[in-house]
Design a protein around this motif. Structure first.
Motif, PDB file in Angstrom:
ATOM      1  N   ARG A   1       0.835  -1.205   0.000  1.00  0.00           N
ATOM      2  CA  ARG A   1       0.000   0.000   0.000  1.00  0.00           C
ATOM      3  C   ARG A   1       0.870   1.255   0.000  1.00  0.00           C
ATOM      4  N   ALA A   2       2.048   1.208   0.632  1.00  0.00           N
ATOM      5  CA  ALA A   2       2.946   2.370   0.655  1.00  0.00           C
ATOM      6  C   ALA A   2       3.471   2.677  -0.743  1.00  0.00           C
ATOM      7  N   LEU A   3       3.773   1.636  -1.530  1.00  0.00           N
ATOM      8  CA  LEU A   3       4.252   1.867  -2.898  1.00  0.00           C
ATOM      9  C   LEU A   3       3.132   2.398  -3.780  1.00  0.00           C
ATOM     10  N   ILE A   4       1.914   1.894  -3.588  1.00  0.00           N
ATOM     11  CA  ILE A   4       0.768   2.414  -4.339  1.00  0.00           C
ATOM     12  C   ILE A   4       0.613   3.909  -4.084  1.00  0.00           C
ATOM     13  N   SER A   5       0.680   4.289  -2.821  1.00  0.00           N
ATOM     14  CA  SER A   5       0.556   5.702  -2.457  1.00  0.00           C
ATOM     15  C   SER A   5       1.685   6.530  -3.067  1.00  0.00           C
ATOM     16  N   ALA A   6       2.902   5.990  -3.020  1.00  0.00           N
ATOM     17  CA  ALA A   6       4.057   6.713  -3.572  1.00  0.00           C
ATOM     18  C   ALA A   6       3.926   6.896  -5.077  1.00  0.00           C
ATOM     19  N   LEU A   7       3.531   5.840  -5.790  1.00  0.00           N
ATOM     20  CA  LEU A   7       3.388   5.927  -7.245  1.00  0.00           C
ATOM     21  C   LEU A   7       2.326   6.958  -7.627  1.00  0.00           C
ATOM     22  N   ASN A   8       1.232   6.976  -6.892  1.00  0.00           N
ATOM     23  CA  ASN A   8       0.172   7.956  -7.167  1.00  0.00           C
ATOM     24  C   ASN A   8       0.658   9.382  -6.917  1.00  0.00           C
ATOM     25  N   LYS A   9       1.402   9.576  -5.843  1.00  0.00           N
ATOM     26  CA  LYS A   9       1.933  10.913  -5.534  1.00  0.00           C
ATOM     27  C   LYS A   9       2.923  11.375  -6.609  1.00  0.00           C
ATOM     28  N   ILE A  10       3.845  10.476  -6.985  1.00  0.00           N
ATOM     29  CA  ILE A  10       4.858  10.843  -7.983  1.00  0.00           C
ATOM     30  C   ILE A  10       4.194  11.166  -9.312  1.00  0.00           C
ATOM     31  N   SER A  11       3.268  10.313  -9.736  1.00  0.00           N
ATOM     32  CA  SER A  11       2.567  10.529 -11.002  1.00  0.00           C
ATOM     33  C   SER A  11       1.774  11.829 -10.977  1.00  0.00           C
ATOM     34  N   GLY A  12       1.090  12.089  -9.867  1.00  0.00           N
ATOM     35  CA  GLY A  12       0.309  13.321  -9.755  1.00  0.00           C
ATOM     36  C   GLY A  12       1.167  14.564  -9.817  1.00  0.00           C
ATOM     37  N   ARG A  13       2.334  14.518  -9.172  1.00  0.00           N
ATOM     38  CA  ARG A  13       3.231  15.673  -9.192  1.00  0.00           C
ATOM     39  C   ARG A  13       3.886  15.832 -10.559  1.00  0.00           C
ATOM     40  N   MET A  14       4.127  14.706 -11.252  1.00  0.00           N
ATOM     41  CA  MET A  14       4.808  14.750 -12.544  1.00  0.00           C
ATOM     42  C   MET A  14       4.066  15.637 -13.546  1.00  0.00           C
TER      43      MET A  14
ATOM     44  N   SER B   1       1.652   1.047 -17.387  1.00  0.00           N
ATOM     45  CA  SER B   1       0.839   2.174 -16.964  1.00  0.00           C
ATOM     46  C   SER B   1       0.673   2.156 -15.448  1.00  0.00           C
ATOM     47  N   LEU B   2       0.420   3.321 -14.878  1.00  0.00           N
ATOM     48  CA  LEU B   2       0.210   3.422 -13.432  1.00  0.00           C
ATOM     49  C   LEU B   2      -0.957   2.538 -13.005  1.00  0.00           C
ATOM     50  N   GLU B   3      -2.022   2.526 -13.805  1.00  0.00           N
ATOM     51  CA  GLU B   3      -3.211   1.739 -13.451  1.00  0.00           C
ATOM     52  C   GLU B   3      -2.883   0.252 -13.340  1.00  0.00           C
ATOM     53  N   ARG B   4      -2.085  -0.261 -14.269  1.00  0.00           N
ATOM     54  CA  ARG B   4      -1.730  -1.685 -14.239  1.00  0.00           C
ATOM     55  C   ARG B   4      -0.811  -2.000 -13.065  1.00  0.00           C
ATOM     56  N   ARG B   5       0.075  -1.086 -12.737  1.00  0.00           N
ATOM     57  CA  ARG B   5       0.974  -1.307 -11.609  1.00  0.00           C
ATOM     58  C   ARG B   5       0.194  -1.309 -10.292  1.00  0.00           C
ATOM     59  N   VAL B   6      -0.732  -0.372 -10.155  1.00  0.00           N
ATOM     60  CA  VAL B   6      -1.541  -0.308  -8.940  1.00  0.00           C
ATOM     61  C   VAL B   6      -2.400  -1.573  -8.807  1.00  0.00           C
ATOM     62  N   ALA B   7      -2.986  -2.021  -9.921  1.00  0.00           N
ATOM     63  CA  ALA B   7      -3.812  -3.231  -9.896  1.00  0.00           C
ATOM     64  C   ALA B   7      -2.984  -4.443  -9.467  1.00  0.00           C
ATOM     65  N   ALA B   8      -1.748  -4.535  -9.993  1.00  0.00           N
ATOM     66  CA  ALA B   8      -0.876  -5.659  -9.630  1.00  0.00           C
ATOM     67  C   ALA B   8      -0.508  -5.604  -8.148  1.00  0.00           C
ATOM     68  N   LEU B   9      -0.240  -4.411  -7.642  1.00  0.00           N
ATOM     69  CA  LEU B   9       0.110  -4.264  -6.221  1.00  0.00           C
ATOM     70  C   LEU B   9      -1.082  -4.573  -5.319  1.00  0.00           C
ATOM     71  N   GLU B  10      -2.272  -4.199  -5.755  1.00  0.00           N
ATOM     72  CA  GLU B  10      -3.471  -4.521  -4.972  1.00  0.00           C
ATOM     73  C   GLU B  10      -3.684  -6.035  -4.921  1.00  0.00           C
ATOM     74  N   LYS B  11      -3.365  -6.702  -6.027  1.00  0.00           N
ATOM     75  CA  LYS B  11      -3.448  -8.168  -6.038  1.00  0.00           C
ATOM     76  C   LYS B  11      -2.436  -8.774  -5.064  1.00  0.00           C
ATOM     77  N   ILE B  12      -1.232  -8.213  -5.053  1.00  0.00           N
ATOM     78  CA  ILE B  12      -0.200  -8.679  -4.129  1.00  0.00           C
ATOM     79  C   ILE B  12      -0.644  -8.466  -2.687  1.00  0.00           C
ATOM     80  N   GLU B  13      -1.253  -7.325  -2.420  1.00  0.00           N
ATOM     81  CA  GLU B  13      -1.737  -7.028  -1.062  1.00  0.00           C
ATOM     82  C   GLU B  13      -2.765  -8.073  -0.628  1.00  0.00           C
ATOM     83  N   SER B  14      -3.640  -8.468  -1.551  1.00  0.00           N
ATOM     84  CA  SER B  14      -4.633  -9.502  -1.236  1.00  0.00           C
ATOM     85  C   SER B  14      -3.949 -10.838  -0.949  1.00  0.00           C
ATOM     86  N   GLU B  15      -2.907 -11.163  -1.739  1.00  0.00           N
ATOM     87  CA  GLU B  15      -2.146 -12.400  -1.500  1.00  0.00           C
ATOM     88  C   GLU B  15      -1.536 -12.403  -0.120  1.00  0.00           C
TER      89      GLU B  15
END
Length: 300
Positions: A232-245, A282-296
């Motif tokens: 979840r920390a990486l998801i948050s970081a990726l969203n912040k970096i992308s938003g600032r970019m 894409s950011l969306e695919r990375r977030v989806a993959a991380l959410e799957k990992i979080e569920s695992e």
């Protein structure tokens, strides 16, 4: 794709592993085809071309850290300059069973991070000064764990091998005219065929490299989750970096464009590049993959 101590690993992502394996098979087939064509049409030039490409690959592999640091103007910093950052990296290295890398800070308003170096014992991990101001400690830790995963997975070696055949094709494309003159024989037809084949091989091998690079990013994201146990920390970081970019002026992004393949998120506006031509998913695919990992990790 990533393996650390038994206390913080979980089932392998066989889908990702399979896609990487299939990509390597396709790259190998391109190798065999192209080398066979070169040897058939120009047996006298075969070793010269391979030798030139080998020199380029050697330089890319052994001097990648110096070239990237020079390109990005990142500066190696000592522990007394950034003690908290060093402690963070040391903790992550202990979790990942890695030797302590050199640490660099890159002056840039583009929030980002990267890793380079030919092996874990010759690695450099770097962060921009702006990303250190943007992210929380947990988010920055997740980002740096992603970069250390690239080191753990020996991605510089992986991409150097994958790019070798593209280097050979590029040499032929850019020097076919002069090679034809130096050949001293009436081989115009053969050189035309070779030029066309080289263009096709360069396109195919480049697309395969981009595909492999995107899988490499998924593997590093997964590695970050394994090391920190906090996807979840990486998801948050990726969203912040992308938003600032998107709000960073274009001129600052252009200044660091040469290092985009190394960054955790390329310094590009979100829709400015088609995903098929991107080094990153894409950011969306990375977030989806991380959410799957979080569920695992939670067991459901």
């Amino acid at each position: 794709m990533f393996n650390v101590s038994s206390t913080n690993q979980w089932k392998r992502d066989w889908g990702l592993t399979g896609r990487v394996f299939l990509t390597w098979i396709l790259i190998l087939l391109v190798y065999i085809f192209f080398i066979g064509v070169i040897n058939l049409l120009f047996p006298g030039h075969f070793y010269l071309l391979i030798g030139l490409a080998f020199v380029m690959a050697f330089a890319q592999y052994f001097f990648s850290d110096k070239l990237v640091l020079m390109t990005t103007r990142a500066k190696i910093v000592e522990e007394n300059e950034y003690p908290e950052f060093h402690r963070m990296i040391r903790k992550l290295c202990t979790e990942a069973n890695l030797p302590m890398p050199r640490i660099a800070i890159m002056p840039s308003s583009v929030p980002n991070a990267f890793a380079t170096g030919r092996s874990p014992s010759h690695a450099v991990v770097a962060a921009t000064d702006s990303i250190m101001r943007l992210l929380t400690e947990e988010e920055l830790e997740a980002v740096m764990a992603h970069e250390l995963s690239h080191v753990k997975n020996r991605d510089i070696l992986t991409m150097t091998i994958a790019s070798f055949i593209a280097m050979v094709a590029s040499i032929i494309i850019h020097n076919a005219f002069f090679m034809n003159i130096l050949d001293g024989r009436n081989n115009n037809g053969a050189w035309i065929i070779m030029f066309i084949v080289a263009i096709a091989v360069w396109i195919v091998s480049t697309l395969l490299m981009l595909l492999l690079s995107r899988y490499r990013e998924f593997a590093a994201d997964r590695g970050s989750a394994v090391i920190t146990r906090n996807p979840r920390a990486l998801i948050s970081a990726l969203n912040k970096i992308s938003g600032r970019m998107d709000s960073v002026p274009e001129k600052y992004k252009q200044e660091v464009a040469g290092a985009n393949a190394f960054f955790i998120i390329p310094a590009l506006t979100g829709k400015s590049l088609m995903e098929i031509l991107s080094t990153h998913p894409s950011l969306e695919r990375r977030v989806a993959a991380l959410e799957k990992i979080e569920s695992e990790m939670r067991g459901y």
